[in-house]
Design a protein around this motif. Sequence first.
Motif, PDB file in Angstrom:
ATOM      1  N   HIS A   1      31.619 -34.389  54.309  1.00 12.38           N
ATOM      2  CA  HIS A   1      31.078 -36.184  53.598  1.00 12.38           C
ATOM      3  C   HIS A   1      29.527 -35.753  54.118  1.00 12.38           C
ATOM      4  O   HIS A   1      29.115 -36.341  55.999  1.00 12.38           O
ATOM      5  N   GLY A   2      28.358 -35.612  53.255  1.00 17.43           N
ATOM      6  CA  GLY A   2      26.593 -36.292  53.457  1.00 17.43           C
ATOM      7  C   GLY A   2      27.337 -37.445  53.426  1.00 17.43           C
ATOM      8  O   GLY A   2      27.541 -38.486  52.804  1.00 17.43           O
ATOM      9  N   VAL A   3      25.366 -37.767  53.848  1.00 15.45           N
ATOM     10  CA  VAL A   3      24.841 -39.615  53.506  1.00 15.45           C
ATOM     11  C   VAL A   3      23.656 -39.440  53.030  1.00 15.45           C
ATOM     12  O   VAL A   3      22.520 -38.107  53.749  1.00 15.45           O
ATOM     13  N   VAL A   4      22.843 -40.441  52.363  1.00 14.88           N
ATOM     14  CA  VAL A   4      21.598 -40.071  52.294  1.00 14.88           C
ATOM     15  C   VAL A   4      21.340 -41.660  52.626  1.00 14.88           C
ATOM     16  O   VAL A   4      21.931 -42.682  51.755  1.00 14.88           O
ATOM     17  N   VAL A   5      20.142 -41.356  54.025  1.00 15.69           N
ATOM     18  CA  VAL A   5      19.421 -42.415  53.897  1.00 15.69           C
ATOM     19  C   VAL A   5      18.387 -42.727  52.968  1.00 15.69           C
ATOM     20  O   VAL A   5      16.938 -41.846  53.469  1.00 15.69           O
ATOM     21  N   TRP A   6      18.666 -43.783  51.964  1.00 15.86           N
ATOM     22  CA  TRP A   6      16.325 -44.139  51.782  1.00 15.86           C
ATOM     23  C   TRP A   6      15.990 -45.419  52.221  1.00 15.86           C
ATOM     24  O   TRP A   6      16.130 -46.251  52.230  1.00 15.86           O
ATOM     25  N   MET A   7      14.913 -44.611  52.881  1.00 12.48           N
ATOM     26  CA  MET A   7      14.510 -45.574  53.437  1.00 12.48           C
ATOM     27  C   MET A   7      12.966 -46.057  52.290  1.00 12.48           C
ATOM     28  O   MET A   7      12.415 -45.213  52.286  1.00 12.48           O
ATOM     29  N   THR A   8      12.845 -46.695  52.681  1.00 11.99           N
ATOM     30  CA  THR A   8      12.059 -47.299  51.351  1.00 11.99           C
ATOM     31  C   THR A   8      11.116 -48.789  52.261  1.00 11.99           C
ATOM     32  O   THR A   8      11.132 -49.171  53.279  1.00 11.99           O
TER      33      THR A   8
ATOM     34  N   GLY B   1      25.097 -41.502  44.478  1.00 13.87           N
ATOM     35  CA  GLY B   1      26.386 -41.931  44.701  1.00 13.87           C
ATOM     36  C   GLY B   1      27.109 -42.472  45.683  1.00 13.87           C
ATOM     37  O   GLY B   1      26.215 -43.198  46.447  1.00 13.87           O
ATOM     38  N   ASP B   2      28.173 -41.595  46.019  1.00 18.39           N
ATOM     39  CA  ASP B   2      28.387 -42.739  47.369  1.00 18.39           C
ATOM     40  C   ASP B   2      28.203 -42.032  47.939  1.00 18.39           C
ATOM     41  O   ASP B   2      27.504 -41.033  48.326  1.00 18.39           O
ATOM     42  N   GLY B   3      28.062 -42.498  49.375  1.00 19.14           N
ATOM     43  CA  GLY B   3      27.091 -42.078  50.968  1.00 19.14           C
ATOM     44  C   GLY B   3      25.771 -42.700  50.244  1.00 19.14           C
ATOM     45  O   GLY B   3      24.697 -41.561  51.247  1.00 19.14           O
ATOM     46  N   PHE B   4      24.974 -43.652  49.498  1.00 19.39           N
ATOM     47  CA  PHE B   4      23.664 -44.177  49.142  1.00 19.39           C
ATOM     48  C   PHE B   4      22.805 -45.056  50.155  1.00 19.39           C
ATOM     49  O   PHE B   4      24.185 -46.751  49.986  1.00 19.39           O
ATOM     50  N   ILE B   5      23.245 -45.331  51.484  1.00 13.99           N
ATOM     51  CA  ILE B   5      22.238 -45.793  52.135  1.00 13.99           C
ATOM     52  C   ILE B   5      20.899 -46.798  51.756  1.00 13.99           C
ATOM     53  O   ILE B   5      20.452 -45.667  52.264  1.00 13.99           O
TER      54      ILE B   5
ATOM     55  N   ASP C   1      21.078 -52.471  52.763  1.00 12.87           N
ATOM     56  CA  ASP C   1      22.159 -51.539  53.672  1.00 12.87           C
ATOM     57  C   ASP C   1      21.891 -52.308  54.870  1.00 12.87           C
ATOM     58  O   ASP C   1      22.738 -53.139  56.021  1.00 12.87           O
ATOM     59  N   ILE C   2      20.754 -51.712  55.037  1.00 20.00           N
ATOM     60  CA  ILE C   2      20.187 -52.738  56.732  1.00 20.00           C
ATOM     61  C   ILE C   2      18.622 -53.011  56.558  1.00 20.00           C
ATOM     62  O   ILE C   2      17.957 -52.166  55.621  1.00 20.00           O
ATOM     63  N   ALA C   3      17.855 -53.496  56.833  1.00 17.45           N
ATOM     64  CA  ALA C   3      16.403 -53.728  57.103  1.00 17.45           C
ATOM     65  C   ALA C   3      16.274 -53.504  58.522  1.00 17.45           C
ATOM     66  O   ALA C   3      16.358 -54.005  59.196  1.00 17.45           O
TER      67      ALA C   3
ATOM     68  N   LEU D   1      21.746 -45.647  64.237  1.00 15.30           N
ATOM     69  CA  LEU D   1      22.724 -44.733  64.439  1.00 15.30           C
ATOM     70  C   LEU D   1      24.087 -45.012  64.169  1.00 15.30           C
ATOM     71  O   LEU D   1      24.688 -44.952  63.759  1.00 15.30           O
ATOM     72  N   ALA D   2      24.328 -46.255  64.918  1.00 13.62           N
ATOM     73  CA  ALA D   2      24.715 -47.447  64.985  1.00 13.62           C
ATOM     74  C   ALA D   2      25.791 -48.216  63.323  1.00 13.62           C
ATOM     75  O   ALA D   2      26.770 -47.791  63.006  1.00 13.62           O
ATOM     76  N   HIS D   3      24.859 -48.473  63.036  1.00  8.83           N
ATOM     77  CA  HIS D   3      24.541 -48.697  60.694  1.00  8.83           C
ATOM     78  C   HIS D   3      26.123 -47.421  60.584  1.00  8.83           C
ATOM     79  O   HIS D   3      26.902 -47.447  60.204  1.00  8.83           O
ATOM     80  N   LEU D   4      25.059 -45.650  60.848  1.00  9.17           N
ATOM     81  CA  LEU D   4      25.761 -44.689  60.501  1.00  9.17           C
ATOM     82  C   LEU D   4      27.439 -44.563  61.213  1.00  9.17           C
ATOM     83  O   LEU D   4      28.188 -44.330  60.451  1.00  9.17           O
ATOM     84  N   ALA D   5      27.294 -44.887  62.049  1.00 11.62           N
ATOM     85  CA  ALA D   5      28.696 -44.877  62.817  1.00 11.62           C
ATOM     86  C   ALA D   5      30.155 -45.783  62.121  1.00 11.62           C
ATOM     87  O   ALA D   5      30.515 -45.775  62.168  1.00 11.62           O
ATOM     88  N   ALA D   6      29.704 -47.420  62.228  1.00 12.94           N
ATOM     89  CA  ALA D   6      29.804 -47.474  61.814  1.00 12.94           C
ATOM     90  C   ALA D   6      30.688 -47.105  60.046  1.00 12.94           C
ATOM     91  O   ALA D   6      32.225 -48.325  59.628  1.00 12.94           O
ATOM     92  N   ALA D   7      29.669 -47.836  59.817  1.00 18.01           N
ATOM     93  CA  ALA D   7      29.869 -46.827  58.084  1.00 18.01           C
ATOM     94  C   ALA D   7      30.793 -45.206  57.663  1.00 18.01           C
ATOM     95  O   ALA D   7      31.388 -45.249  57.199  1.00 18.01           O
ATOM     96  N   GLY D   8      30.757 -44.903  59.059  1.00 20.79           N
ATOM     97  CA  GLY D   8      31.686 -43.695  59.028  1.00 20.79           C
ATOM     98  C   GLY D   8      30.594 -42.120  58.592  1.00 20.79           C
ATOM     99  O   GLY D   8      31.645 -41.530  58.477  1.00 20.79           O
ATOM    100  N   HIS D   9      30.177 -42.342  58.879  1.00 19.92           N
ATOM    101  CA  HIS D   9      29.204 -41.030  58.962  1.00 19.92           C
ATOM    102  C   HIS D   9      28.996 -40.378  59.868  1.00 19.92           C
ATOM    103  O   HIS D   9      28.239 -39.500  59.478  1.00 19.92           O
TER     104      HIS D   9
END
Length: 189
Positions: free
Chosen positions: A5-12, A101-105, A150-152, A168-176
């Motif tokens: 299970h990976g995740v993409v942390v998309w910083m804009t 898809g799934d796992g986009f933050i 998802d987070i600012a 990190l707290a957001h990633l942990a809370a989301a189960g990543h």
Amino acid sequence: MSPIHGVVVWMTGLSGAGKSTLAIALHERLAAAGQRSIVLDGDVLRRGLNADLGYTRADRAENLRRVAHVAALLKQEGFVVIAAVISPEHQHRRMAREIVGDGFIEVFINAPLHVCEARDVKGLYARARRGEIPDFTGISGPFDVPLTPDIAIKTDHVSLDEAVANLLAHLAAAGHLHDLPTEAANLAL
């Protein structure tokens, strides 16, 4: 064997908001905790993978389409992919979310324009204000503020360590971050 299970942390955010700085710091903390992660920095990709693209509206969309596909491939391999890209329009971020898809933050790296201009060591904002850089995001080009990220992270209000801890707290809370050993998870947080 458990599925990957990976995740993409998309910083804009605007140029100078702190995307690259935060992306590198997050990557370093994840690596120290034993988590496979990688940074896709927009400026770096513009010098390689996307060197053939300019800054027209169509080229910006193609740039972000490519970044999203690379991010999706790395996510499938179990990486925490940290994409630090301006992605100025709602449609750009929507396209990236659909590709990944799934796992986009979506993370809005939020800093006011005057703060971004003050941080600009390359003088890009000053050049844009003089009309030397057309369609510069935030000056003569649009930046659509994310409506429901998802987070600012307000980089003018929190330290780099606090920003990383929030992510990190957001990633942990989301189960990543669930696959980390307990000691490594504590180091990450």
